[in-house]
Design an enzyme around this catalytic site. Structure first.
Site, PDB file in Angstrom:
ATOM      1  N   HIS B  59      -9.845   3.123  -7.826  1.00 38.19           N
ATOM      2  CA  HIS B  59      -8.567   3.855  -7.859  1.00 38.19           C
ATOM      3  C   HIS B  59      -8.534   4.866  -8.994  1.00 38.19           C
ATOM      4  O   HIS B  59      -9.100   4.623 -10.059  1.00 38.19           O
ATOM      5  CB  HIS B  59      -7.396   2.882  -8.068  1.00 38.19           C
ATOM      6  CG  HIS B  59      -7.125   2.043  -6.868  1.00 38.19           C
ATOM      7  ND1 HIS B  59      -6.348   2.470  -5.825  1.00 38.19           N
ATOM      8  CD2 HIS B  59      -7.533   0.802  -6.536  1.00 38.19           C
ATOM      9  CE1 HIS B  59      -6.286   1.519  -4.906  1.00 38.19           C
ATOM     10  NE2 HIS B  59      -6.999   0.495  -5.314  1.00 38.19           N
ATOM     11  N   PRO B  60      -7.803   5.981  -8.766  1.00 36.33           N
ATOM     12  CA  PRO B  60      -7.575   6.892  -9.890  1.00 36.33           C
ATOM     13  C   PRO B  60      -6.539   6.266 -10.813  1.00 36.33           C
ATOM     14  O   PRO B  60      -5.767   5.403 -10.379  1.00 36.33           O
ATOM     15  CB  PRO B  60      -6.990   8.132  -9.220  1.00 36.33           C
ATOM     16  CG  PRO B  60      -6.245   7.590  -8.033  1.00 36.33           C
ATOM     17  CD  PRO B  60      -7.076   6.414  -7.556  1.00 36.33           C
ATOM     18  N   GLU B  80       0.172   8.306  -1.514  1.00 32.48           N
ATOM     19  CA  GLU B  80       0.870   7.149  -2.097  1.00 32.48           C
ATOM     20  C   GLU B  80       1.571   7.521  -3.406  1.00 32.48           C
ATOM     21  O   GLU B  80       2.572   6.919  -3.787  1.00 32.48           O
ATOM     22  CB  GLU B  80      -0.133   6.014  -2.341  1.00 32.48           C
ATOM     23  CG  GLU B  80      -0.565   5.298  -1.053  1.00 32.48           C
ATOM     24  CD  GLU B  80      -1.947   4.656  -1.144  1.00 32.48           C
ATOM     25  OE1 GLU B  80      -2.432   4.175  -0.107  1.00 32.48           O
ATOM     26  OE2 GLU B  80      -2.543   4.654  -2.239  1.00 32.48           O
ATOM     27  N   PHE B 111      -4.356   0.236 -14.777  1.00 33.41           N
ATOM     28  CA  PHE B 111      -3.078  -0.287 -14.290  1.00 33.41           C
ATOM     29  C   PHE B 111      -2.974   0.012 -12.796  1.00 33.41           C
ATOM     30  O   PHE B 111      -3.068   1.163 -12.383  1.00 33.41           O
ATOM     31  CB  PHE B 111      -1.925   0.376 -15.046  1.00 33.41           C
ATOM     32  CG  PHE B 111      -0.569  -0.022 -14.530  1.00 33.41           C
ATOM     33  CD1 PHE B 111      -0.104  -1.323 -14.692  1.00 33.41           C
ATOM     34  CD2 PHE B 111       0.246   0.907 -13.890  1.00 33.41           C
ATOM     35  CE1 PHE B 111       1.156  -1.692 -14.221  1.00 33.41           C
ATOM     36  CE2 PHE B 111       1.506   0.543 -13.418  1.00 33.41           C
ATOM     37  CZ  PHE B 111       1.952  -0.759 -13.580  1.00 33.41           C
ATOM     38  N   ILE B 113      -0.776  -0.355  -9.249  1.00 31.13           N
ATOM     39  CA  ILE B 113       0.541  -0.615  -8.677  1.00 31.13           C
ATOM     40  C   ILE B 113       0.595   0.055  -7.318  1.00 31.13           C
ATOM     41  O   ILE B 113       0.011   1.124  -7.128  1.00 31.13           O
ATOM     42  CB  ILE B 113       1.657  -0.101  -9.618  1.00 31.13           C
ATOM     43  CG1 ILE B 113       3.037  -0.545  -9.125  1.00 31.13           C
ATOM     44  CG2 ILE B 113       1.614   1.428  -9.784  1.00 31.13           C
ATOM     45  CD1 ILE B 113       4.148  -0.379 -10.151  1.00 31.13           C
ATOM     46  N   ALA B 115       2.158   2.338  -5.394  1.00 30.85           N
ATOM     47  CA  ALA B 115       3.052   3.398  -5.892  1.00 30.85           C
ATOM     48  C   ALA B 115       3.946   4.004  -4.821  1.00 30.85           C
ATOM     49  O   ALA B 115       4.887   4.732  -5.155  1.00 30.85           O
ATOM     50  CB  ALA B 115       2.208   4.491  -6.548  1.00 30.85           C
TER      51      ALA B 115
END
Lengths: 169, 169
Positions: B59-60, B80, B111, B113, B115
């Protein structure tokens, strides 16, 4: 005034460089209890999951001798497995080796257990019992076993230092 | 007769190669529900903690664009984060970037999430709330967020395939 330790000495207790660095920062410790409390706090609440994996990978597979580059750690590991080795038969060692491979295949790290005083059969039974666990649950159990090993090694580390200190006095 | 997918398509949903392999093995799926149930079982009970870390690293950083080598994953990631980007100010992006770095420093992974539909302020509040967690607790929360993202992406994957199928009919 407490006992001062080097990072390398803590690395012999637990093969995570982050753990060893934080312990060295937190020392000197005025007692073994204080060191154990700090070690628990650092291990469970401060170092990250990569540090756990690094510490796990510093152990030999149970039933094997240590390939650790840390001589103290390799020597302690041998002592911790003394009961297991004394109670081992060829067939129980073979079965342990097969289950170790199966465990590593599922969880991505070696089976970790505080082996002090445990027979080969006892260790094998524990491995089979833990094998069905979810990977994340087993990860935390392995970390708890690592902490038990670390505590036993801190006891050894302190007793060595205290002997040296009393010899010098 | 169900929809057949390639490993690469599952890799766009979740960047763990083990997860993608197991999903490809479990397919074809007769429905989206069946695929989601299989995905949960594989993600939470079968793949190991290294697979979780591999998926996280695909993920970025939130607030950044994707550097994923998987074009579908990069495009989905952008979608997203659309709400977050639309509600971002320079100062909120700056604060998010600082907290992201702090989080990564503590936990050893970015982190994570789900989004979709979340504002930058909402994401930042969630990051600050999760930051005090124990590393192992946060590791499991991140895995749950990854599963939410995977589920949303499976929905998109199925809708693409169904469109293709109905166009062909």
């Amino acid at each position: 005034m407490g006992l001062q330790f080097e990072e390398d000495e803590f690395l012999a207790c637990c093969g995570s460089t982050k753990f060893a660095k934080e312990m060295a920062k937190a020392s000197p410790f005025s007692s073994l209890d204080e060191a154990v409390t700090a070690a628990r706090e650092i291990w469970f609440n401060q170092v990250d999951v990569n540090a756990w994996l690094q510490a796990f990978s510093a152990h030999p597979q149970i039933g094997h001798s240590s390939s650790s580059s840390n001589a103290t750690s390799a020597q302690w590991s041998k002592g911790e497995q003394a009961t297991a080795l004394a109670t081992a038969t060829n067939s129980s060692l073979q079965e342990l080796s097969e289950w170790n491979a199966k465990y590593r295949q599922k969880f991505g790290f070696i089976f970790l257990i505080c082996a002090s005083g445990k027979s080969t059969d006892g260790i094998l039974a524990e491995l089979k019992k833990r094998y069905p666990n979810r990977p994340i649950a087993e990860f935390e159990i392995a970390a708890q076993e690592q902490m038990k090993i670390t505590e036993l090694r801190l006891v050894k580390l302190f007793s060595t230092k205290e002997n040296v200190t009393s010899t010098c006095n």
